[in-house]
Enzyme design. Sequence first.
Site, PDB file in Angstrom:
ATOM      1  N   SER A   3       0.909  -1.106   0.090  1.00 58.09           N
ATOM      2  CA  SER A   3      -0.098  -0.149  -0.134  1.00 58.09           C
ATOM      3  C   SER A   3       0.920   1.397   0.075  1.00 58.09           C
ATOM      4  O   SER A   3       1.521   1.540   0.837  1.00 58.09           O
ATOM      5  CB  SER A   3      -0.857   0.133   1.146  1.00 58.09           C
ATOM      6  N   HIS A   4       0.840   1.925  -1.123  1.00 54.56           N
ATOM      7  CA  HIS A   4       1.517   3.229  -1.186  1.00 54.56           C
ATOM      8  C   HIS A   4       1.214   4.394   0.012  1.00 54.56           C
ATOM      9  O   HIS A   4       2.007   5.139   0.396  1.00 54.56           O
ATOM     10  CB  HIS A   4       1.440   3.838  -2.581  1.00 54.56           C
ATOM     11  N   VAL A   5      -0.156   4.360   0.156  1.00 57.78           N
ATOM     12  CA  VAL A   5      -0.487   4.934   1.441  1.00 57.78           C
ATOM     13  C   VAL A   5      -0.012   4.551   2.633  1.00 57.78           C
ATOM     14  O   VAL A   5       0.549   5.744   3.385  1.00 57.78           O
ATOM     15  CB  VAL A   5      -2.225   4.867   1.249  1.00 57.78           C
TER      16      VAL A   5
ATOM     17  N   GLY B  65       3.752   5.705   2.403  1.00 47.99           N
ATOM     18  CA  GLY B  65       3.796   7.142   2.511  1.00 47.99           C
ATOM     19  C   GLY B  65       3.829   7.828   3.821  1.00 47.99           C
ATOM     20  O   GLY B  65       4.433   8.585   4.387  1.00 47.99           O
TER      21      GLY B  65
END
Length: 194
Positions: free
Chosen positions: A74-76, A79
């Site tokens: 998950s890039h979220v 990040g």
Amino acid sequence: MSISILKDKKLLIGICGSISSVGISSYLLYFKSFFKEIRVVMTKTAEDLIPAHTVSYFCDHVYSEHGENGKRHSHVEIGRWADIYCIIPATANILGQTANGVAMNLVATTVLAHPHNTIFFPNMNDLMWNKTVVSRNIEQLRKDGHIVIEPVEIMAFEIATGTRKPNRGLITPDKALLAIEKGFKERTKHPSLT
């Protein structure tokens, strides 16, 4: 060197497919004693040059394009985890993608999902570096609040031609750390830079 402002911070490093990615271990080893935790996110082309498994020896965790056990990352989450996100080395491709809000890989999508500015350390040959489009993308990144640390002139072996010649290269790990510290201090002084 003692940079105490960073000691409780979590550093995320994006690695792109520049030939200089094969030297990333020297940056990771140097940064290790200055940060609470270091994780890495890699593009597929970076993994073609240096396997994620090899990079994992020098950091706390590696996220690769293909995920783990068939599950995508998950890039979220990635990040949000990071206090500071740097891309070392940043290719012309990643500069162009992120300057234009295009997210075609995990490194670029994480730039969009990261709640703060990103610090880019570009590395490419002089022909690419001097292109108008690259300058325009760097200018746009800076307008958007990101930090771009320009490469330095060095004598380098150019793989494409098989010769040693004046070219561009990444700044040394100690200077990169100072740039990261400066970027973080600026961000804390001016929250609008996030």
